[in-house]
Design an enzyme around this catalytic site. Structure first.
Site, PDB file in Angstrom:
ATOM      1  N   SER A   1       5.886  -6.184  -1.330  1.00 47.21           N
ATOM      2  CA  SER A   1       4.584  -5.954  -1.956  1.00 47.21           C
ATOM      3  C   SER A   1       4.203  -7.183  -2.770  1.00 47.21           C
ATOM      4  CB  SER A   1       4.705  -4.731  -2.877  1.00 47.21           C
ATOM      5  OG  SER A   1       3.559  -4.604  -3.685  1.00 47.21           O
TER       6      SER A   1
ATOM      7  N   TYR B   1       8.883   0.246 -10.019  1.00 51.24           N
ATOM      8  CA  TYR B   1       8.405  -0.283  -8.741  1.00 51.24           C
ATOM      9  C   TYR B   1       8.554  -1.799  -8.702  1.00 51.24           C
ATOM     10  CZ  TYR B   1       5.494  -0.719  -4.555  1.00 51.24           C
ATOM     11  OH  TYR B   1       5.039  -0.983  -3.288  1.00 51.24           O
TER      12      TYR B   1
HETATM   13  N1  LIG Z   1       0.113   1.365   0.322  1.00 54.22           N
HETATM   14  C1  LIG Z   1       0.132   0.278  -0.437  1.00 54.22           C
HETATM   15  O1  LIG Z   1      -0.814  -0.005  -1.182  1.00 54.22           O
HETATM   16  C2  LIG Z   1       1.323  -0.651  -0.353  1.00 54.22           C
HETATM   17  C3  LIG Z   1       1.175  -1.943  -0.861  1.00 54.22           C
HETATM   18  C4  LIG Z   1       2.254  -2.822  -0.799  1.00 54.22           C
HETATM   19  C5  LIG Z   1       3.449  -2.404  -0.258  1.00 54.22           C
HETATM   20  N2  LIG Z   1       3.592  -1.141   0.215  1.00 54.22           N
HETATM   21  C6  LIG Z   1       4.893  -0.768   0.754  1.00 54.22           C
HETATM   22  O2  LIG Z   1       4.737  -0.368   2.099  1.00 54.22           O
HETATM   23  C7  LIG Z   1       5.798   0.527   2.457  1.00 54.22           C
HETATM   24  C8  LIG Z   1       5.218   1.720   3.199  1.00 54.22           C
HETATM   25  O3  LIG Z   1       4.357   2.419   2.330  1.00 54.22           O
HETATM   26  P1  LIG Z   1       3.030   3.157   2.826  1.00 54.22           P
HETATM   27  O4  LIG Z   1       1.943   2.673   1.947  1.00 54.22           O
HETATM   28  O5  LIG Z   1       2.894   3.089   4.284  1.00 54.22           O
HETATM   29  O6  LIG Z   1       3.404   4.648   2.331  1.00 54.22           O
HETATM   30  P2  LIG Z   1       3.222   6.097   2.981  1.00 54.22           P
HETATM   31  O7  LIG Z   1       1.919   6.223   3.691  1.00 54.22           O
HETATM   32  O8  LIG Z   1       3.532   7.013   1.837  1.00 54.22           O
HETATM   33  O9  LIG Z   1       4.408   6.184   4.049  1.00 54.22           O
HETATM   34  C9  LIG Z   1       5.739   6.107   3.624  1.00 54.22           C
HETATM   35  C10 LIG Z   1       6.665   6.424   4.783  1.00 54.22           C
HETATM   36  O10 LIG Z   1       8.028   6.253   4.344  1.00 54.22           O
HETATM   37  C11 LIG Z   1       8.732   7.492   4.497  1.00 54.22           C
HETATM   38  N3  LIG Z   1       9.740   7.572   3.443  1.00 54.22           N
HETATM   39  C12 LIG Z   1       9.545   7.658   2.098  1.00 54.22           C
HETATM   40  N4  LIG Z   1      10.723   7.728   1.470  1.00 54.22           N
HETATM   41  C13 LIG Z   1      11.684   7.664   2.425  1.00 54.22           C
HETATM   42  C14 LIG Z   1      13.102   7.701   2.412  1.00 54.22           C
HETATM   43  N5  LIG Z   1      13.783   7.829   1.270  1.00 54.22           N
HETATM   44  N6  LIG Z   1      13.777   7.604   3.586  1.00 54.22           N
HETATM   45  C15 LIG Z   1      13.091   7.485   4.764  1.00 54.22           C
HETATM   46  N7  LIG Z   1      11.761   7.466   4.838  1.00 54.22           N
HETATM   47  C16 LIG Z   1      11.063   7.567   3.687  1.00 54.22           C
HETATM   48  C17 LIG Z   1       7.647   8.571   4.450  1.00 54.22           C
HETATM   49  O11 LIG Z   1       8.013   9.785   5.075  1.00 54.22           O
HETATM   50  P3  LIG Z   1       8.799  10.963   4.268  1.00 54.22           P
HETATM   51  O12 LIG Z   1       8.097  11.116   2.962  1.00 54.22           O
HETATM   52  O13 LIG Z   1       8.701  12.142   5.166  1.00 54.22           O
HETATM   53  O14 LIG Z   1      10.207  10.479   4.112  1.00 54.22           O
HETATM   54  C18 LIG Z   1       6.546   7.862   5.256  1.00 54.22           C
HETATM   55  O15 LIG Z   1       6.842   7.899   6.649  1.00 54.22           O
HETATM   56  C19 LIG Z   1       6.518   0.873   1.159  1.00 54.22           C
HETATM   57  O16 LIG Z   1       7.725   0.145   1.079  1.00 54.22           O
HETATM   58  C20 LIG Z   1       5.551   0.412   0.071  1.00 54.22           C
HETATM   59  O17 LIG Z   1       6.221   0.035  -1.110  1.00 54.22           O
HETATM   60  C21 LIG Z   1       2.556  -0.263   0.188  1.00 54.22           C
END
Ligand SMILES: NC(=O)c1ccc[n+]([C@@H]2O[C@H](COP(=O)([O-])OP(=O)(O)OC[C@H]3O[C@@H](n4cnc5c(N)ncnc54)[C@H](OP(=O)(O)O)[C@@H]3O)[C@@H](O)[C@H]2O)c1
Length: 239
Positions: free
Chosen positions: A141, A154
């Site tokens: 991130s 975070y």
């Molecule tokens: N969205 C943003 O603004 C943003 C910005 C920068 C970076 N990121 C990073 O991008 C990555 C993905 O996030 P996203 O935004 O796509 O979030 P999201 O839409 O909430 O999706 C998260 C995914 O990870 C799974 N997950 C969560 N905890 C887990 C665990 N302990 N073991 C296995 N799977 C798990 C969730 O499914 P379950 O809950 O069913 O496990 C879901 O499939 C993260 O690392 C986040 O920090 C996001």
């Protein structure tokens, strides 16, 4: 979608049922790879496996559980015969100031966002090395280098992930494994309790992040883009 040809390659995407991980799995499949995705919620894993099609495998796995990560990697290799690409994407954000954050919330964030990457990478490494052209992409991130208020846990996990990634890169480069980090700004997903919306907003779209991953994979083996910072072009102006 990108033009990288991944026919015959096998990828594992953690947190691949929704958000950035799901889009990345779709792009990898479109490029010809076979793809395993994991998440904790069984019903969503089973639905994703069906929706993603014949070359997809869904595995229920909590990446905070080191043993479960090892079993997930072995299940992927048992099903597809090899492993070439690991996308460490699973992560969560609990945004609270220090005084309000419980020890359990701190530990959960570190265990998933940082521990999970270590566990999955460690388990996958022998297979990625055997591939002869292995790749690990860690989804971090902009919070890996920009602190924000309420980001105690975070920021700690994502700053740590930057260090882990860059040290790991040096450890495994002579094992024929490249390690890269993608650092997105705000993305429209379910992250932190938001709702993912299909239309474009000022935020990044999940396909922007997936495209960044595909672009990393498109370079020849001799070239290595190790870090990508990806930001919305026009975030709301701060007052
Ligand atoms: N969205 C943003 O603004 C943003 C910005 C920068 C970076 N990121 C990073 O991008 C990555 C993905 O996030 P996203 O935004 O796509 O979030 P999201 O839409 O909430 O999706 C998260 C995914 O990870 C799974 N997950 C969560 N905890 C887990 C665990 N302990 N073991 C296995 N799977 C798990 C969730 O499914 P379950 O809950 O069913 O496990 C879901 O499939 C993260 O690392 C986040 O920090 C996001």
């Amino acid at each position: 979608m990108g033009t990288t040809n991944l026919t015959g390659k096998v990828a594992l995407v953690t947190g691949g049922t929704k958000g950035i991980g799901r889009a990345t799995a779709e792009h990898l499949l479109a490029a010809g790879a076979s793809v395993a995705v994991c998440a904790r919620t069984g019903a969503e894993v089973r639905a994703a496996e069906v929706e993603l099609g014949d070359r997809a495998l869904g595995i229920v796995c909590d990446v905070a559980d080191a043993g479960a990560c090892e079993r997930m990697v072995e299940e992927t290799v048992a099903r597809f015969g090899r492993l070439d690409i690991l996308v460490n994407n699973a992560g969560l954000g609990i945004f609270k100031p220090l005084r309000e954050m419980s020890v359990e919330e701190w530990q959960l964030q570190i265990d998933v966002n940082l521990g999970g990457v270590f566990y999955c990478s460690r388990a996958a490494l022998p297979h990625l090395s055997a591939s002869g052209d292995g790749f690990i992409v860690n989804i971090a991130s902009l919070a890996s280098r920009h602190p924000f208020r309420g980001g105690t846990g975070y920021n700690a996990s994502k700053y740590g992930l930057l260090g882990l990634t860059e040290a790991m890169l040096l450890d495994v480069r002579y094992d024929d494994v490249r390690v890269s980090i993608v650092m997105p700004g705000s993305v429209d997903t379910y992250f932190n309790g938001r709702e993912q919306v299909p239309e474009r907003t000022w935020r990044l779209h999940v396909d922007d992040c997936a495209s960044a991953v595909m672009q990393l994979l498109s370079y020849p083996k001799e070239a290595h883009v190790s870090r990508v910072e990806l930001r919305p072009s026009h975030p709301p102006r701060k007052a």
